[in-house]
Design a protein around this motif. Structure first.
Motif, PDB file in Angstrom:
ATOM      1  N   LEU A 161       5.487  -0.150   6.266  1.00  0.00           N
ATOM      2  CA  LEU A 161       5.094   0.956   5.403  1.00  0.00           C
ATOM      3  C   LEU A 161       3.579   1.053   5.259  1.00  0.00           C
ATOM      4  O   LEU A 161       3.024   2.154   5.182  1.00  0.00           O
ATOM      5  N   ILE A 162       2.905  -0.093   5.238  1.00  0.00           N
ATOM      6  CA  ILE A 162       1.435  -0.056   5.174  1.00  0.00           C
ATOM      7  C   ILE A 162       0.851   0.498   6.467  1.00  0.00           C
ATOM      8  O   ILE A 162      -0.073   1.328   6.443  1.00  0.00           O
ATOM      9  N   LEU A 163       1.392   0.078   7.595  1.00  0.00           N
ATOM     10  CA  LEU A 163       0.915   0.610   8.876  1.00  0.00           C
ATOM     11  C   LEU A 163       1.124   2.116   8.961  1.00  0.00           C
ATOM     12  O   LEU A 163       0.259   2.859   9.443  1.00  0.00           O
ATOM     13  N   GLU A 164       2.276   2.579   8.496  1.00  0.00           N
ATOM     14  CA  GLU A 164       2.550   4.022   8.522  1.00  0.00           C
ATOM     15  C   GLU A 164       1.582   4.781   7.629  1.00  0.00           C
ATOM     16  O   GLU A 164       1.066   5.838   8.008  1.00  0.00           O
ATOM     17  N   SER A 165       1.315   4.252   6.439  1.00  0.00           N
ATOM     18  CA  SER A 165       0.400   4.926   5.514  1.00  0.00           C
ATOM     19  C   SER A 165      -1.020   4.970   6.055  1.00  0.00           C
ATOM     20  O   SER A 165      -1.737   5.965   5.875  1.00  0.00           O
ATOM     21  N   SER A 166      -1.426   3.892   6.716  1.00  0.00           N
ATOM     22  CA  SER A 166      -2.817   3.779   7.158  1.00  0.00           C
ATOM     23  C   SER A 166      -3.229   4.901   8.093  1.00  0.00           C
ATOM     24  O   SER A 166      -4.387   5.330   8.091  1.00  0.00           O
ATOM     25  N   GLU A 167      -2.305   5.413   8.858  1.00  0.00           N
ATOM     26  CA  GLU A 167      -2.627   6.453   9.848  1.00  0.00           C
ATOM     27  C   GLU A 167      -3.007   7.782   9.207  1.00  0.00           C
ATOM     28  O   GLU A 167      -3.643   8.621   9.848  1.00  0.00           O
ATOM     29  N   HIS A 168      -2.617   8.000   7.944  1.00  0.00           N
ATOM     30  CA  HIS A 168      -2.724   9.335   7.366  1.00  0.00           C
ATOM     31  C   HIS A 168      -3.685   9.427   6.182  1.00  0.00           C
ATOM     32  O   HIS A 168      -3.756  10.481   5.540  1.00  0.00           O
ATOM     33  N   TRP A 169      -4.426   8.358   5.907  1.00  0.00           N
ATOM     34  CA  TRP A 169      -5.241   8.371   4.702  1.00  0.00           C
ATOM     35  C   TRP A 169      -6.298   9.476   4.703  1.00  0.00           C
ATOM     36  O   TRP A 169      -6.529  10.133   3.686  1.00  0.00           O
ATOM     37  N   GLU A 170      -6.962   9.679   5.811  1.00  0.00           N
ATOM     38  CA  GLU A 170      -8.053  10.668   5.832  1.00  0.00           C
ATOM     39  C   GLU A 170      -7.557  12.055   5.435  1.00  0.00           C
ATOM     40  O   GLU A 170      -8.140  12.717   4.565  1.00  0.00           O
ATOM     41  N   SER A 171      -6.472  12.501   6.041  1.00  0.00           N
ATOM     42  CA  SER A 171      -5.969  13.847   5.737  1.00  0.00           C
ATOM     43  C   SER A 171      -5.415  13.930   4.326  1.00  0.00           C
ATOM     44  O   SER A 171      -5.613  14.934   3.626  1.00  0.00           O
ATOM     45  N   LEU A 172      -4.713  12.892   3.880  1.00  0.00           N
ATOM     46  CA  LEU A 172      -4.145  12.912   2.538  1.00  0.00           C
ATOM     47  C   LEU A 172      -5.245  12.967   1.485  1.00  0.00           C
ATOM     48  O   LEU A 172      -5.177  13.759   0.534  1.00  0.00           O
ATOM     49  N   ILE A 212      -8.332  -1.239  -2.371  1.00  0.00           N
ATOM     50  CA  ILE A 212      -8.312  -1.317  -0.907  1.00  0.00           C
ATOM     51  C   ILE A 212      -7.119  -0.533  -0.384  1.00  0.00           C
ATOM     52  O   ILE A 212      -6.008  -0.649  -0.901  1.00  0.00           O
ATOM     53  N   ALA A 213      -7.348   0.269   0.638  1.00  0.00           N
ATOM     54  CA  ALA A 213      -6.269   0.906   1.401  1.00  0.00           C
ATOM     55  C   ALA A 213      -6.146   0.100   2.695  1.00  0.00           C
ATOM     56  O   ALA A 213      -6.845   0.347   3.674  1.00  0.00           O
ATOM     57  N   GLY A 214      -5.275  -0.889   2.670  1.00  0.00           N
ATOM     58  CA  GLY A 214      -5.182  -1.831   3.782  1.00  0.00           C
ATOM     59  C   GLY A 214      -4.438  -1.264   4.970  1.00  0.00           C
ATOM     60  O   GLY A 214      -3.671  -0.294   4.870  1.00  0.00           O
ATOM     61  N   CYS A 215      -4.647  -1.895   6.124  1.00  0.00           N
ATOM     62  CA  CYS A 215      -3.964  -1.484   7.355  1.00  0.00           C
ATOM     63  C   CYS A 215      -2.887  -2.479   7.770  1.00  0.00           C
ATOM     64  O   CYS A 215      -2.264  -2.317   8.815  1.00  0.00           O
ATOM     65  N   GLY A 216      -2.665  -3.548   6.984  1.00  0.00           N
ATOM     66  CA  GLY A 216      -1.576  -4.479   7.248  1.00  0.00           C
ATOM     67  C   GLY A 216      -1.890  -5.606   8.201  1.00  0.00           C
ATOM     68  O   GLY A 216      -0.988  -6.329   8.621  1.00  0.00           O
ATOM     69  N   TYR A 217      -3.169  -5.818   8.505  1.00  0.00           N
ATOM     70  CA  TYR A 217      -3.515  -6.842   9.489  1.00  0.00           C
ATOM     71  C   TYR A 217      -3.179  -8.256   9.014  1.00  0.00           C
ATOM     72  O   TYR A 217      -2.964  -9.154   9.830  1.00  0.00           O
ATOM     73  N   ASP A 218      -3.133  -8.460   7.704  1.00  0.00           N
ATOM     74  CA  ASP A 218      -2.934  -9.803   7.168  1.00  0.00           C
ATOM     75  C   ASP A 218      -1.494 -10.061   6.740  1.00  0.00           C
ATOM     76  O   ASP A 218      -1.219 -10.992   5.988  1.00  0.00           O
ATOM     77  N   LEU A 219      -0.563  -9.228   7.239  1.00  0.00           N
ATOM     78  CA  LEU A 219       0.856  -9.408   6.943  1.00  0.00           C
ATOM     79  C   LEU A 219       1.630  -9.703   8.216  1.00  0.00           C
ATOM     80  O   LEU A 219       1.289  -9.200   9.291  1.00  0.00           O
ATOM     81  N   ALA A 220       2.664 -10.506   8.083  1.00  0.00           N
ATOM     82  CA  ALA A 220       3.521 -10.777   9.240  1.00  0.00           C
ATOM     83  C   ALA A 220       4.172  -9.484   9.686  1.00  0.00           C
ATOM     84  O   ALA A 220       4.771  -8.764   8.880  1.00  0.00           O
ATOM     85  N   PRO A 221       4.059  -9.129  10.959  1.00  0.00           N
ATOM     86  CA  PRO A 221       4.623  -7.857  11.430  1.00  0.00           C
ATOM     87  C   PRO A 221       6.143  -7.858  11.376  1.00  0.00           C
ATOM     88  O   PRO A 221       6.788  -8.901  11.446  1.00  0.00           O
ATOM     89  N   GLY A 222       6.689  -6.654  11.230  1.00  0.00           N
ATOM     90  CA  GLY A 222       8.136  -6.509  11.245  1.00  0.00           C
ATOM     91  C   GLY A 222       8.786  -6.434   9.886  1.00  0.00           C
ATOM     92  O   GLY A 222       9.953  -6.053   9.773  1.00  0.00           O
ATOM     93  N   THR A 259       0.124  -4.630  -2.842  1.00  0.00           N
ATOM     94  CA  THR A 259      -0.126  -3.678  -1.748  1.00  0.00           C
ATOM     95  C   THR A 259       0.412  -2.283  -2.065  1.00  0.00           C
ATOM     96  O   THR A 259       0.584  -1.471  -1.164  1.00  0.00           O
ATOM     97  N   GLY A 260       0.663  -2.010  -3.341  1.00  0.00           N
ATOM     98  CA  GLY A 260       1.237  -0.728  -3.707  1.00  0.00           C
ATOM     99  C   GLY A 260       0.396   0.464  -3.289  1.00  0.00           C
ATOM    100  O   GLY A 260       0.929   1.455  -2.779  1.00  0.00           O
ATOM    101  N   VAL A 261      -0.913   0.408  -3.506  1.00  0.00           N
ATOM    102  CA  VAL A 261      -1.777   1.512  -3.105  1.00  0.00           C
ATOM    103  C   VAL A 261      -1.700   1.711  -1.592  1.00  0.00           C
ATOM    104  O   VAL A 261      -1.554   2.835  -1.104  1.00  0.00           O
ATOM    105  N   SER A 262      -1.782   0.624  -0.843  1.00  0.00           N
ATOM    106  CA  SER A 262      -1.812   0.713   0.614  1.00  0.00           C
ATOM    107  C   SER A 262      -0.539   1.301   1.201  1.00  0.00           C
ATOM    108  O   SER A 262      -0.562   1.929   2.257  1.00  0.00           O
ATOM    109  N   ALA A 263       0.586   1.111   0.523  1.00  0.00           N
ATOM    110  CA  ALA A 263       1.875   1.540   1.065  1.00  0.00           C
ATOM    111  C   ALA A 263       2.410   2.809   0.425  1.00  0.00           C
ATOM    112  O   ALA A 263       3.397   3.368   0.909  1.00  0.00           O
ATOM    113  N   ALA A 264       1.795   3.295  -0.649  1.00  0.00           N
ATOM    114  CA  ALA A 264       2.404   4.326  -1.487  1.00  0.00           C
ATOM    115  C   ALA A 264       2.886   5.567  -0.735  1.00  0.00           C
ATOM    116  O   ALA A 264       4.018   6.016  -0.949  1.00  0.00           O
TER     117      ALA A 264
END
Length: 485
Positions: free
Chosen positions: A67-78, A51-61, A343-348
């Motif tokens: 790092l997961i939120l930042e990664s999620s924005e760029h998965w398609e291009s990467l 799973i390439a998660g977007c961080g919805y199930d983690l406490a924000p902040g 969450t290593g894959v999601s944040a890598a």
């Protein structure tokens, strides 16, 4: 003493180490990369939920969430640049009673606080989203940004990018110790092949990161393996699970998952059992029975256990503190990227940028390379093209040599001889049958190699110059020549 000298050493070739090595390859520094196993992606990176998660199930902040939120924005291009399968299919966290529904409300509020779109569905809207899966569910939290990825191809793609741009990857090279300057900085990394002078070290050794910090005389911390057991369902029922499906989280567990894969199969699991043995990847019947029983609510009624084609286990790196990404307070040129758990894959990708910034601000300057960076050349894959394109690109030329031939070697996964040969000679070549499987999915289908492993072995033998009996399944000692008949 070795006369070799590098600016930065990266330890560990899982997805975190690979992402860091790839990011560092963009900079004008000499980088050496050590991996104890015979190949990259031999730890948690090849046995996770994909799973390439977007961080919805983690406490924000938290750092993890950011790092997961930042990664999620760029998965398609990467993933396009790395030739890695990726699909943003969305997730459904399901409620089956009032207690679950209350949990979903809390999860929805948490997603909103993290800036992730999420909506609770019920009735006809739930049934349209879930299809025939989870027939007894009464509500679900729908998160459209959740995605699936091939974590093995991701790790290998990042490794190829790093090597193509100058990183020196040394496989089967465990780090056994360090030498230090009088200042306390690490001066050399010690391996069985000798000592290598370095200016900085990145500890991305996964479940063994605590052993690296101990060897470096840095601050102690504790790691241990958290075993997760999985079941894999045949692609014949893959279309019946349209989204990532999970039971509602509880204070004790994040629940069980049914996860469509990029290969159109379905993963069931995982468990989360803390263990002591860092090499035990065995499965057991009682645990798998429990996984299947817990997954029943997520699957359509028509899916039964006859569709299970494989079971396996992975060891996630658990620790006494998660997301330990920092410069060591005791060894100023040692950077930890440890405790990055499930969450290593999601944040890598974001972890790699974070580590690079730490090096730049606290250890040494990093300047972008002046020369153009090399890209990964795409590899035509029969299983990933339309019938018309396959007829054009994989047309048989009677004069083709064996390693260029479009003959299908793995019928289950539609893998050609040319694909296998290309991955045996690429920038991070396969050196074992497991290495071929990770790169091409040959031997990973319904027959699990019963029909194609001999053909794959022949191509690997031809590409590497090894005798057929010397071909290994995986690590040294698994040669076919010594296998029981």
């Amino acid at each position: 003493m070795s006369t070799q000298s590098f600016d930065i050493a990266v330890i560990g070739a899982g997805v975190i180490g690979a992402a860091i090595a790839a990011e560092l390859s963009r900079h004008d520094r000499r980088v050496v990369w050590f991996e104890a196993a015979h190949d990259v992606a031999e730890g948690a990176s090849k046995a996770n939920s994909a799973i390439a998660g977007c961080g919805y199930d983690l406490a924000p902040g938290s750092l993890e969430s950011d790092l997961i939120l930042e990664s999620s924005e760029h998965w398609e291009s990467l993933c396009r640049s790395l030739d890695v399968p990726f699909r943003r299919i969305g997730a459904l966290s399901l409620a089956f009673d009032e207690g679950d529904s209350e949990s979903l409300k809390n999860l929805a509020n948490q997603a909103g606080a993290a800036g992730v779109d999420a909506e609770i569905l019920s009735g006809d809207r739930l049934r349209r989203a879930a299809g025939t899966a989870a027939p007894t569910a009464v509500e679900a939290l729908h998160v459209p940004a959740e995605a699936i990825i091939d974590p093995i191809r991701l790790t290998i793609g990042l490794a190829k990018l790093a090597v193509l741009n100058g990183v020196e990857l040394r496989r089967s090279t465990p780090v056994t110790g360090f030498w230090h300057h009088p200042s306390g900085n690490i001066s050399h990394v010690v391996t069985p092949g000798g000592a290598v002078a370095v200016g900085a070290v990145v500890n991305a050794a996964g479940v063994n990161a605590d052993r690296i910090t101990d060897a470096a005389d840095a601050e102690p911390f504790t790691m241990w393996p958290r075993k997760g057991q999985f079941m894999l369902l045949d692609r014949a029922v893959g279309h019946l699970v349209p989204k990532i499906m999970s039971t509602a989280p509880t204070p004790e567990t994040r629940g069980i998952y049914a996860i469509p894969t990029t290969n159109r199969t379905v993963l069931i699991g995982p468990t989360a059992d803390d263990r002591d043995d860092r090499a035990d990847k065995s499965t057991d019947a009682d645990t798998l029975d429990s996984v299947w029983a817990r997954a029943q609510r997520l699957l359509p009624d028509r899916v039964d256990r006859r569709y299970v084609t494989k079971t396996f286990a992975g060891l996630r790196p658990a620790s006494d503190r998660t997301y330990r990404i920092e410069v060591s307070p005791k060894v100023p040129n040692l950077v930890h990227a440890a405790g990055i758990r499930s969450t290593g894959v999601s944040a890598a990708p974001a972890v790699a940028r974070y580590v690079t910034n730490l090096i730049t601000t606290e250890v040494m300057t990093l300047a972008p390379k002046s020369a153009a960076l090399r890209d990964i050349p795409p590899l035509p894959r029969l299983a990933e093209v339309t019938t018309d394109r396959a007829a054009e690109e994989f047309a048989c030329d009677p004069g083709s040599p064996p390693d260029k031939h479009p003959m299908v070697v793995c019928a289950c996964e539609h893998v050609t001889a040319a694909e296998i040969a290309a991955e045996c000679r690429g920038p991070v070549p396969a050196t074992s049958l497991d290495g071929v499987r990770k790169r091409t999915r040959a031997m990973a289908g319904r027959c699990q190699g019963a029909y194609c492993s001999v053909g794959v072995s022949f191509i690997l033998s031809s590409a590497t110059g090894q005798l057929p009996g010397g071909i290994r399944q995986g690590e040294p000692g698994s040669e076919w020549e010594g296998a029981e008949q």
